[in-house]
Write an enzyme that holds these catalytic residues in place. Structure first.
Site, PDB file in Angstrom:
ATOM      1  N   GLY A  33       0.688  -1.390  -0.068  1.00 62.65           N
ATOM      2  CA  GLY A  33      -0.136   0.050   0.081  1.00 62.65           C
ATOM      3  C   GLY A  33       0.826   1.193  -0.044  1.00 62.65           C
ATOM      4  CG  ASP A  85       0.771  -4.055   5.597  1.00 64.18           C
ATOM      5  OD1 ASP A  85       0.946  -2.952   4.975  1.00 64.18           O
ATOM      6  OD2 ASP A  85       0.261  -5.193   5.545  1.00 64.18           O
ATOM      7  CD  GLU A 107      -1.912  -6.676   3.191  1.00 65.52           C
ATOM      8  OE1 GLU A 107      -2.779  -6.788   3.828  1.00 65.52           O
ATOM      9  OE2 GLU A 107      -1.397  -5.513   2.723  1.00 65.52           O
TER      10      GLU A 107
HETATM   11  C1  5RP Z   1      -3.186  -3.509   1.303  1.00 68.74           C
HETATM   12  C2  5RP Z   1      -3.427  -3.027   2.798  1.00 68.74           C
HETATM   13  C3  5RP Z   1      -3.134  -1.742   3.178  1.00 68.74           C
HETATM   14  O1  5RP Z   1      -2.170  -1.623   4.333  1.00 68.74           O
HETATM   15  C4  5RP Z   1      -4.261  -0.686   3.462  1.00 68.74           C
HETATM   16  O2  5RP Z   1      -4.863  -0.672   2.338  1.00 68.74           O
HETATM   17  C5  5RP Z   1      -3.598   0.618   3.613  1.00 68.74           C
HETATM   18  O3  5RP Z   1      -3.182   1.162   2.376  1.00 68.74           O
HETATM   19  P1  5RP Z   1      -2.536   2.702   2.296  1.00 68.74           P
HETATM   20  O4  5RP Z   1      -1.494   2.585   3.289  1.00 68.74           O
HETATM   21  O5  5RP Z   1      -2.537   2.878   0.820  1.00 68.74           O
HETATM   22  O6  5RP Z   1      -3.755   3.724   3.028  1.00 68.74           O
HETATM   23  O7  5RP Z   1      -4.100  -3.754   3.469  1.00 68.74           O
HETATM   24  O8  5RP Z   1      -3.861  -4.870   1.176  1.00 68.74           O
END
Ligand code: 5RP
Length: 223
Positions: A33, A85, A107
């Protein structure tokens, strides 16, 4: 600070957290992400000190390789020291909704293996009750309608993420309009539906540390 600046700030804080804990054979788990991408950039100054990584998506793998980092198959790894993450939502128990980018299954697997799971997010993601963000569910393609009907029975409103195929070759249903008060219960219930690969609730295995970017600076929360 706008949302992008907050993402950069938490990414930098997480990189510093990792750097302070580096050890000779450390395997670093890296998420997916826009916030995780900022984190990858922040690894650049000390990339030569990182033994190896595991990636939660093909996109992240590409970015880590481009930085010159080694990316291992998780099956060849005994231990992931730290997994960093982003998330779509977190509550104060550090139960998360993840999978907005569709990488939820890999993940969740890395989170399960990791000794420490560090979540990085801007303040907009910190909520009293999970569920305003649609909850992703990865499904085996032929089971999509069956799973959707079962989700309706649970009171959810599943929407097929059209045109999107996960790295595992599956489909995603996003569940709208659910106020999630029992995240562990719902996580387990959804995983019991035949055809579900996994869902984006990270509650049975929550984050260990949330690094949150706020207009007042970086805040750290533990569960
Ligand atoms: C991807 C995810 C990401 O961590 C989540 O969507 C957050 O994304 P971003 O940092 O772009 O806001 O779970 O599967």
């Amino acid at each position: 600070m706008d949302q992008n600046e907050l993402k950069k700030a938490v990414a930098q804080a997480a990189a510093q957290y990792v750097q302070e804990r580096l050890h000779e054979k450390m395997v670093l788990g890296v998420g997916t992400g826009s916030t995780a991408n900022e984190f990858i950039e922040c690894l650049r100054p000390f990339k030569d000190q990182i033994h190896s990584t595991v990636a939660s998506s093909e996109e992240t793998k590409k970015r880590l390789l481009a930085l010159g980092l080694e990316v291992l198959d998780l099956n060849s790894v005994d231990e992931v020291s730290i997994y960093v993450d982003g998330a779509d939502e977190s509550n104060e128990q550090l139960h998360l909704i993840k999978g907005g980018g569709g990488a939820l299954t890999r993940e969740k697997i890395i989170a399960a293996v990791a000794k420490e799971f560090v979540c990085i997010a801007d303040q907009s993601k910190y909520v009293p009750v999970l569920g305003r963000f649609p909850l992703p569910v990865e499904v085996i393609p032929m089971a999509r309608s069956h799973v959707a009907r079962a989700i309706v029975q649970l009171g959810g409103d599943p929407v097929y993420r059209e045109g999107f195929i996960t790295d595992n070759g599956n489909h995603i249903l996003d569940i709208h309009h659910m106020e999630i008060k029992d995240a562990i219960g719902l996580e387990n219930q959804l995983n019991q539906i035949t055809g579900v690969v996994t869902n984006g609730l990270f509650a049975a295995r929550p984050a260990d540390l949330l690094i949150l970017g706020t207009s007042d600076g970086i805040r750290k929360y533990t569960a």
